[in-house]
Structures are given as structure tokens and as C-alpha cells.
Write a protein that holds these residues in place. Structure first.
Motif, PDB file in Angstrom:
ATOM      1  N   VAL A 190       0.842  -1.198   0.000  1.00 31.43           N
ATOM      2  CA  VAL A 190       0.000   0.000   0.000  1.00 31.43           C
ATOM      3  C   VAL A 190       0.874   1.244   0.000  1.00 31.43           C
ATOM      4  CG1 VAL A 190      -1.666   1.358   1.339  1.00 31.43           C
ATOM      5  CG2 VAL A 190      -1.981  -1.113   1.095  1.00 31.43           C
ATOM      6  N   GLU A 191       1.872   1.264   0.851  1.00 30.32           N
ATOM      7  CA  GLU A 191       2.757   2.427   0.933  1.00 30.32           C
ATOM      8  C   GLU A 191       3.526   2.628  -0.372  1.00 30.32           C
ATOM      9  OE1 GLU A 191       6.234   4.209   3.817  1.00 30.32           O
ATOM     10  OE2 GLU A 191       5.001   2.552   4.555  1.00 30.32           O
ATOM     11  N   GLU A 192       4.014   1.538  -0.958  1.00 32.56           N
ATOM     12  CA  GLU A 192       4.727   1.631  -2.237  1.00 32.56           C
ATOM     13  C   GLU A 192       3.799   2.146  -3.335  1.00 32.56           C
ATOM     14  OE1 GLU A 192       6.957  -1.234  -5.491  1.00 32.56           O
ATOM     15  OE2 GLU A 192       6.687  -1.972  -3.456  1.00 32.56           O
ATOM     16  N   PHE A 193       2.575   1.624  -3.381  1.00 34.37           N
ATOM     17  CA  PHE A 193       1.599   2.098  -4.359  1.00 34.37           C
ATOM     18  C   PHE A 193       1.384   3.600  -4.218  1.00 34.37           C
ATOM     19  CE2 PHE A 193      -2.714   3.679  -4.569  1.00 34.37           C
ATOM     20  CZ  PHE A 193      -2.919   3.646  -5.934  1.00 34.37           C
ATOM     21  N   ALA A 194       1.117   4.043  -2.987  1.00 34.28           N
ATOM     22  CA  ALA A 194       0.805   5.458  -2.752  1.00 34.28           C
ATOM     23  C   ALA A 194       1.978   6.359  -3.124  1.00 34.28           C
ATOM     24  CB  ALA A 194       0.408   5.664  -1.290  1.00 34.28           C
ATOM     25  N   ARG A 195       3.188   5.948  -2.775  1.00 34.08           N
ATOM     26  CA  ARG A 195       4.373   6.768  -3.087  1.00 34.08           C
ATOM     27  C   ARG A 195       4.628   6.874  -4.588  1.00 34.08           C
ATOM     28  NH1 ARG A 195       8.416   4.046   0.236  1.00 34.08           N
ATOM     29  NH2 ARG A 195       7.739   4.338   2.350  1.00 34.08           N
ATOM     30  N   ASN A 196       4.290   5.835  -5.336  1.00 34.88           N
ATOM     31  CA  ASN A 196       4.608   5.794  -6.759  1.00 34.88           C
ATOM     32  C   ASN A 196       3.454   6.191  -7.672  1.00 34.88           C
ATOM     33  OD1 ASN A 196       7.252   4.900  -6.257  1.00 34.88           O
ATOM     34  ND2 ASN A 196       6.538   2.792  -6.047  1.00 34.88           N
ATOM     35  N   ALA A 197       2.258   6.365  -7.128  1.00 36.52           N
ATOM     36  CA  ALA A 197       1.070   6.611  -7.968  1.00 36.52           C
ATOM     37  C   ALA A 197       1.227   7.858  -8.838  1.00 36.52           C
ATOM     38  CB  ALA A 197      -0.175   6.710  -7.091  1.00 36.52           C
ATOM     39  N   LYS A 198       1.644   8.955  -8.255  1.00 33.79           N
ATOM     40  CA  LYS A 198       1.770  10.206  -9.016  1.00 33.79           C
ATOM     41  C   LYS A 198       2.771  10.054 -10.156  1.00 33.79           C
ATOM     42  CE  LYS A 198       2.293  15.150  -8.399  1.00 33.79           C
ATOM     43  NZ  LYS A 198       2.508  16.251  -7.447  1.00 33.79           N
ATOM     44  N   GLY A 199       3.881   9.416  -9.896  1.00 33.15           N
ATOM     45  CA  GLY A 199       4.903   9.200 -10.917  1.00 33.15           C
ATOM     46  C   GLY A 199       4.427   8.324 -12.062  1.00 33.15           C
ATOM     47  N   ARG A 200       3.413   7.514 -11.808  1.00 31.68           N
ATOM     48  CA  ARG A 200       2.844   6.656 -12.860  1.00 31.68           C
ATOM     49  C   ARG A 200       1.727   7.362 -13.626  1.00 31.68           C
ATOM     50  NH1 ARG A 200       0.060   2.497 -12.060  1.00 31.68           N
ATOM     51  NH2 ARG A 200      -0.690   2.921  -9.966  1.00 31.68           N
ATOM     52  N   GLY A 201       1.420   8.625 -13.265  1.00 34.42           N
ATOM     53  CA  GLY A 201       0.405   9.384 -13.982  1.00 34.42           C
ATOM     54  C   GLY A 201      -0.970   9.367 -13.327  1.00 34.42           C
ATOM     55  N   ILE A 202      -1.096   8.728 -12.191  1.00 34.45           N
ATOM     56  CA  ILE A 202      -2.371   8.741 -11.468  1.00 34.45           C
ATOM     57  C   ILE A 202      -2.603  10.152 -10.954  1.00 34.45           C
ATOM     58  CG2 ILE A 202      -3.647   7.813  -9.474  1.00 34.45           C
ATOM     59  CD1 ILE A 202      -3.167   5.782 -11.760  1.00 34.45           C
ATOM     60  N   ARG A 203      -3.858  10.638 -11.080  1.00 34.09           N
ATOM     61  CA  ARG A 203      -4.184  11.993 -10.625  1.00 34.09           C
ATOM     62  C   ARG A 203      -5.170  12.001  -9.469  1.00 34.09           C
ATOM     63  NH1 ARG A 203      -5.707  15.170 -15.641  1.00 34.09           N
ATOM     64  NH2 ARG A 203      -5.769  16.882 -14.160  1.00 34.09           N
ATOM     65  N   VAL A 204      -5.957  10.930  -9.333  1.00 34.86           N
ATOM     66  CA  VAL A 204      -6.922  10.801  -8.243  1.00 34.86           C
ATOM     67  C   VAL A 204      -6.982   9.334  -7.835  1.00 34.86           C
ATOM     68  CG1 VAL A 204      -9.315  11.153  -7.481  1.00 34.86           C
ATOM     69  CG2 VAL A 204      -8.348  12.666  -9.219  1.00 34.86           C
ATOM     70  N   ILE A 205      -7.095   9.094  -6.526  1.00 40.47           N
ATOM     71  CA  ILE A 205      -7.210   7.729  -6.011  1.00 40.47           C
ATOM     72  C   ILE A 205      -8.554   7.585  -5.308  1.00 40.47           C
ATOM     73  CG2 ILE A 205      -6.262   6.028  -4.390  1.00 40.47           C
ATOM     74  CD1 ILE A 205      -3.519   7.470  -4.795  1.00 40.47           C
ATOM     75  N   ILE A 206      -9.259   6.526  -5.648  1.00 38.53           N
ATOM     76  CA  ILE A 206     -10.485   6.156  -4.944  1.00 38.53           C
ATOM     77  C   ILE A 206     -10.155   4.906  -4.148  1.00 38.53           C
ATOM     78  CG2 ILE A 206     -12.876   5.388  -5.166  1.00 38.53           C
ATOM     79  CD1 ILE A 206     -12.955   6.888  -7.885  1.00 38.53           C
ATOM     80  N   ALA A 207     -10.307   4.984  -2.833  1.00 38.52           N
ATOM     81  CA  ALA A 207      -9.952   3.855  -1.969  1.00 38.52           C
ATOM     82  C   ALA A 207     -11.173   3.408  -1.178  1.00 38.52           C
ATOM     83  CB  ALA A 207      -8.818   4.247  -1.026  1.00 38.52           C
ATOM     84  N   ALA A 208     -11.503   2.132  -1.286  1.00 36.88           N
ATOM     85  CA  ALA A 208     -12.680   1.585  -0.625  1.00 36.88           C
ATOM     86  C   ALA A 208     -12.269   0.578   0.428  1.00 36.88           C
ATOM     87  CB  ALA A 208     -13.585   0.907  -1.648  1.00 36.88           C
ATOM     88  N   ALA A 209     -12.932   0.664   1.573  1.00 37.13           N
ATOM     89  CA  ALA A 209     -12.657  -0.308   2.633  1.00 37.13           C
ATOM     90  C   ALA A 209     -13.821  -0.354   3.596  1.00 37.13           C
ATOM     91  CB  ALA A 209     -11.371   0.067   3.372  1.00 37.13           C
ATOM     92  N   GLY A 210     -13.965  -1.494   4.229  1.00 38.83           N
ATOM     93  CA  GLY A 210     -15.004  -1.676   5.230  1.00 38.83           C
ATOM     94  C   GLY A 210     -14.398  -1.877   6.602  1.00 38.83           C
ATOM     95  N   MET A 211     -15.248  -1.997   7.571  1.00 36.10           N
ATOM     96  CA  MET A 211     -14.891  -2.219   8.972  1.00 36.10           C
ATOM     97  C   MET A 211     -13.894  -1.175   9.471  1.00 36.10           C
ATOM     98  SD  MET A 211     -15.262  -6.379   8.839  1.00 36.10           S
ATOM     99  CE  MET A 211     -13.914  -6.697   9.856  1.00 36.10           C
ATOM    100  N   ALA A 212     -12.662  -1.541   9.768  1.00 38.45           N
ATOM    101  CA  ALA A 212     -11.689  -0.575  10.292  1.00 38.45           C
ATOM    102  C   ALA A 212     -11.352   0.507   9.265  1.00 38.45           C
ATOM    103  CB  ALA A 212     -10.419  -1.285  10.741  1.00 38.45           C
ATOM    104  N   ALA A 213     -11.456   0.194   7.993  1.00 39.68           N
ATOM    105  CA  ALA A 213     -11.356   1.143   6.882  1.00 39.68           C
ATOM    106  C   ALA A 213     -10.117   2.031   6.927  1.00 39.68           C
ATOM    107  CB  ALA A 213     -12.622   1.985   6.781  1.00 39.68           C
ATOM    108  N   ALA A 214      -8.981   1.445   7.191  1.00 41.63           N
ATOM    109  CA  ALA A 214      -7.741   2.211   7.272  1.00 41.63           C
ATOM    110  C   ALA A 214      -7.161   2.545   5.905  1.00 41.63           C
ATOM    111  CB  ALA A 214      -6.709   1.436   8.091  1.00 41.63           C
ATOM    112  N   LEU A 215      -7.545   1.816   4.881  1.00 43.26           N
ATOM    113  CA  LEU A 215      -6.903   1.935   3.567  1.00 43.26           C
ATOM    114  C   LEU A 215      -6.867   3.362   3.011  1.00 43.26           C
ATOM    115  CD1 LEU A 215      -5.494   0.453   1.244  1.00 43.26           C
ATOM    116  CD2 LEU A 215      -7.755  -0.018   0.294  1.00 43.26           C
ATOM    117  N   PRO A 216      -7.972   4.094   2.953  1.00 45.77           N
ATOM    118  CA  PRO A 216      -7.884   5.449   2.393  1.00 45.77           C
ATOM    119  C   PRO A 216      -6.909   6.351   3.159  1.00 45.77           C
ATOM    120  CG  PRO A 216     -10.169   4.757   2.527  1.00 45.77           C
ATOM    121  CD  PRO A 216      -9.366   3.725   3.271  1.00 45.77           C
TER     122      PRO A 216
END
Length: 168
Positions: free
Chosen positions: A46-72
Motif C-alpha cells: 500500500v505504501e509503495e503504491f501510494a508513493r509511486n502513484a503520481k509518478g505513474r500518472g495517477i491523478r486521483v485515487i479512490i480507496a474503498a474499505a469496510g470495517m476498520a477502513a484504514a486503507l484510504p
């Protein structure tokens, strides 16, 4: 075609909810990717994805999670990209997930939509992209006009419904 929106789910069991976001982005002709990452089971990924997303051209992230829902929040902590959280209904009708997503500390914001609100998350992402893309902006204008047309049509159909004491 490279993705500009990334949809991240805590697990593939969230896909039935998140399909509405996928469909909306597809209808708006916005390139996107979909992956499952868990803040608790794959924190390094998750941390690697988040750090590299912008460099890969991602401009917006939609993160879905239930229960503890820490992902976003975990994603938001490792990127400067806007993160939209989608609380997934599980225990407590999704209230637990919603509270986990909206109660972020200062400096780590996560935009949050309603429980199971994947389509609204995608609409919000498209609104963000439309700020700098006229073609996307026009497709969004057309979509919103279609919403109005549905209500106008519904009212015409309601006018034909007859009851003894109905006045309109």
C-alpha cells in the motif's frame, strides 16, 4: 492508454460496490485501474503504491474499505494526490467504516462519500479531472444534463397517474 484514476479496494469482496465507480469512469472515457491492496495484510505494498502513484500518472485515487477502513487514510498519508474514501457497508451498516475514513488527523485529508457511494466517488474524481480537461468537463456537463432530463421525464409520467384526490 495510461490510467489517471486508481481504484483500490481492501479485497475483491468490495468489487460489487466498486463496479459502479468502474462503470461511471468507463462511461466518462476516463482511463482507470483497479487493484486490491490491504492496509492491514499488505501494508508495504500500500505504501509503495501510494508513493509511486503520481509518478505513474495517477491523478486521483479512490480507496474503498469496510470495517476498520484504514486503507484510504494509509494511502493519503503517503501521497499528495487527492484520495476519495468509500466506506463499504459491513458491520454497523457501514458506520464504522465511514467514521474510520472521515476522522483523519490534520494534514491527511480524505474526501469521503456515503456508505457504498462508489458512483459518487467516481463523479467526484471526474469533477477533479474536469478542472484541467475540457473534454472530460463537457462529458460531465452532458451527464448532469441527463440527470435533469430523468426528473423532467419522471414528472411527466407522474402527471398521468390518477387518484381521486390527487390535485396535480
Amino acid at each position: 492508454m495510461n490510467p489517471v484514476v486508481s481504484i483500490i479496494m481492501g479485497s475483491t469482496s468490495d468489487l460489487p460496490v466498486m463496479e459502479k465507480a468502474c462503470k461511471f469512469l468507463d462511461d466518462m472515457q476516463v482511463p482507470f485501474e483497479v487493484n486490491a491492496l490491504s492496509a492491514h495484510r499488505t501494508p508495504d505494498a500500500v505504501e509503495e503504491f501510494a508513493r509511486n502513484a503520481k509518478g505513474r500518472g495517477i491523478r486521483v485515487i479512490i480507496a474503498a474499505a469496510g470495517m476498520a477502513a484504514a486503507l484510504p487514510g494509509v494511502i493519503a498519508a503517503s501521497t499528495t494526490l487527492p484520495v476519495i474514501g468509500v466506506p463499504i457497508k459491513g458491520m454497523l451498516d457501514g458506520l464504522d467504516a465511514m467514521l474510520s475514513i472521515i476522522q483523519m488527523p490534520p494534514g491527511i485529508p480524505v474526501a469521503t462519500v456515503g456508505v457504498n457511494g462508489a458512483q459518487n466517488a467516481a463523479i467526484l474524481a471526474v469533477e477533479m479531472l474536469a478542472l484541467s480537461d475540457e473534454a472530460i468537463a463537457q462529458r460531465l456537463v452532458d451527464y448532469k444534463a441527463g440527470l435533469k432530463d430523468k426528473i423532467v421525464k419522471a414528472n411527466k409520467e407522474l402527471a398521468d397517474v390518477k387518484y381521486q384526490f390527487k390535485t396535480n
